[in-house]
Design an enzyme around this catalytic site. Structure first.
Site, PDB file in Angstrom:
ATOM      1  N   SER A 299      35.679  40.362  63.386  1.00 20.40           N
ATOM      2  CA  SER A 299      36.550  39.214  63.106  1.00 20.40           C
ATOM      3  C   SER A 299      37.029  38.492  64.353  1.00 20.40           C
ATOM      4  CB  SER A 299      37.765  39.672  62.293  1.00 20.40           C
ATOM      5  OG  SER A 299      38.409  40.741  62.935  1.00 20.40           O
TER       6      SER A 299
ATOM      7  N   THR B 252      42.435  38.182  62.714  1.00 19.93           N
ATOM      8  CA  THR B 252      42.654  37.661  64.064  1.00 19.93           C
ATOM      9  C   THR B 252      43.438  38.642  64.926  1.00 19.93           C
ATOM     10  OG1 THR B 252      42.721  35.442  63.193  1.00 19.93           O
ATOM     11  CG2 THR B 252      43.934  35.795  65.229  1.00 19.93           C
TER      12      THR B 252
ATOM     13  N   THR C 178      40.053  34.477  67.463  1.00 18.95           N
ATOM     14  CA  THR C 178      39.417  34.882  66.203  1.00 18.95           C
ATOM     15  C   THR C 178      38.034  34.254  66.053  1.00 18.95           C
ATOM     16  OG1 THR C 178      39.837  35.004  63.812  1.00 18.95           O
ATOM     17  CG2 THR C 178      40.275  32.898  64.848  1.00 18.95           C
TER      18      THR C 178
ATOM     19  N   ARG D 169      34.611  24.406  60.457  1.00 20.27           N
ATOM     20  CA  ARG D 169      35.980  24.721  60.025  1.00 20.27           C
ATOM     21  C   ARG D 169      36.771  25.334  61.197  1.00 20.27           C
ATOM     22  NH1 ARG D 169      39.276  29.641  59.775  1.00 20.27           N
ATOM     23  NH2 ARG D 169      40.801  29.367  58.121  1.00 20.27           N
TER      24      ARG D 169
ATOM     25  N   THR E   7      48.352  35.547  61.377  1.00 21.45           N
ATOM     26  CA  THR E   7      47.026  35.993  60.976  1.00 21.45           C
ATOM     27  C   THR E   7      46.888  35.767  59.479  1.00 21.45           C
ATOM     28  OG1 THR E   7      45.501  37.876  60.927  1.00 21.45           O
ATOM     29  CG2 THR E   7      47.832  38.381  60.707  1.00 21.45           C
ATOM     30  N   GLY E   8      45.654  35.755  59.011  1.00 21.69           N
ATOM     31  CA  GLY E   8      45.443  35.513  57.584  1.00 21.69           C
ATOM     32  C   GLY E   8      44.915  34.118  57.336  1.00 21.69           C
TER      33      GLY E   8
HETATM   34  N1  ASP Z   1      43.864  33.020  60.770  1.00 17.77           N
HETATM   35  C1  ASP Z   1      42.463  33.111  60.980  1.00 17.77           C
HETATM   36  C2  ASP Z   1      41.802  31.913  60.420  1.00 17.77           C
HETATM   37  O1  ASP Z   1      42.211  31.403  59.406  1.00 17.77           O
HETATM   38  C3  ASP Z   1      41.821  34.297  60.362  1.00 17.77           C
HETATM   39  C4  ASP Z   1      42.590  35.577  60.389  1.00 17.77           C
HETATM   40  O2  ASP Z   1      43.652  35.694  60.906  1.00 17.77           O
HETATM   41  O3  ASP Z   1      42.125  36.564  59.882  1.00 17.77           O
HETATM   42  O4  ASP Z   1      40.800  31.507  60.964  1.00 17.77           O
END
Ligand code: ASP
Length: 330
Positions: free
Chosen positions: A88, A190, A208, A218, A241-242
């Site tokens: 990731s 991330t 990330t 994107r 994150t997320g």
């Molecule tokens: N926040 C990151 C994104 O949307 C991904 C992640 O944190 O897992 O690209």
């Protein structure tokens, strides 16, 4: 919650601190600065998810020798970026739906200097490119081909980031996906890392490969200052994150810092930001978002929409994982 303790501590951050409340100004006069200095837990480094433990170790090597938070955050997340088994972040990151590994990263220091790269391909350590953007240009963000060209000019090596493991995962995904990016909470993690150094300065880094199998081009929250990361040396730092889209919609990390400025603890500030994510999204299916924050006193906290978010804390006596509190079970 604006507890009296945090209220007093935040008001004593020093003359540089900017507070608008007249209440806060009057409290400031009653506080002894020397006592507060002793209360500050520094150095300290905190970072998201399990990979944070290893990243923290690298940061700690710098912080424990009196090094700067900025050097520490870069060194820390580079470990995660260069780990081919981490799917990731950086090398070995899962690709977009076209099979291209595109990386997002940003870095910010105690003087509000910041740099970022987005949709960068073929460079193993985007965080170091982001730092070069910050230090060697008048810009904050470079994207795509321009970011790569800049990196190559700066001497970064071109590297194939698509490992066999990630390529196989993508090929398997293609069989079932019909080329439709699917939001999957499992496939994005991330690393956001925040440090407070011996001199009391804060910095942060966030990097990330973004959401797996995303549309080509994107960009998520991670390279966006104020969304994936924000640092204000008068107050604290935060990272996210997320689901990046949800974080961008509420200017997530900037909000967490502003909430701390207004007296909230790191955990409460993260919780309030999560509440906003929850409030602003009708459909919360798979919508995981986690925030992590560190204030000027070396206090940290995290909070997520769903259970499962964790973060690593390294101080002089520990490097351990903490399970963040959350809004709901899956
Ligand atoms: N926040 C990151 C994104 O949307 C991904 C992640 O944190 O897992 O690209």
């Amino acid at each position: 919650m604006k507890t009296r303790r945090n209220f007093i501590k935040l008001t004593a951050l020093g003359s540089a601190a900017v507070f608008t409340s007249s209440c806060l100004t009057s409290e400031k006069e009653n506080v002894s600065d020397s006592k507060l200095q002793k209360d500050i837990k520094k150095p300290i480094v905190v970072s998201t998810w399990n990979h944070g433990l290893e990243a923290n170790e690298a940061s700690w090597k710098i912080l424990s020798k009196g090094g700067s938070a900025l050097d520490a955050v870069e060194a820390g997340v580079k470990i995660t970026e260069s780990d081919p088994n981490n799917t990731s972040v950086g090398l070995g990151g899962l690709p977009d739906r076209d099979g291209k590994v595109t990386l997002d990263a940003c870095i910010m220091d105690h003087e509000n200097n910041c740099g970022a790269v987005a949709c960068l391909q073929d460079i193993e350590n985007p965080i170091s490119v982001a730092r070069k953007v910050m230090e060697d240009t008048q810009h904050v963000m470079l994207v795509g081909e321009g970011a790569k060209q800049f990196a190559l000019e700066k001497g970064f090596k071109e590297t194939n980031l698509l490992t066999e493991k990630s390529k196989q995962a993508w090929e398997k995904w293609k069989e079932e996906s019909k080329y439709q990016p699917v939001i999957n909470s499992e496939n994005h993690d991330t690393i956001g890392l925040l440090a407070l150094d011996e001199n009391g300065n804060l910095s942060g880094a966030c990097t990330t490969s973004g959401m797996a199998y995303k549309l080509h081009g994107r960009v998520g929250d991670s390279p966006i200052i104020g969304a994936g990361l924000f640092v204000d040396n008068e107050v604290g730092a935060a990272c996210a994150t997320g689901m990046g889209e949800a974080v961008i919609r509420i200017a997530g990390s900037a909000i967490v810092v502003e909430l701390m400025r207004n007296g909230m603890s790191p955990t409460d500030a993260c919780k309030e930001a999560v509440n906003r994510v929850v409030k602003k999204h009708k459909d919360l299916t798979n919508l995981q978002v986690g925030f992590l924050a560190l204030n000027k006193f070396g206090e940290s906290g995290g909070y997520s929409v769903y259970a499962g978010f964790n973060y690593a804390i390294h101080t002089a006596t520990q490097n351990e994982m903490i399970d963040a509190k959350y809004n709901r079970e899956w």
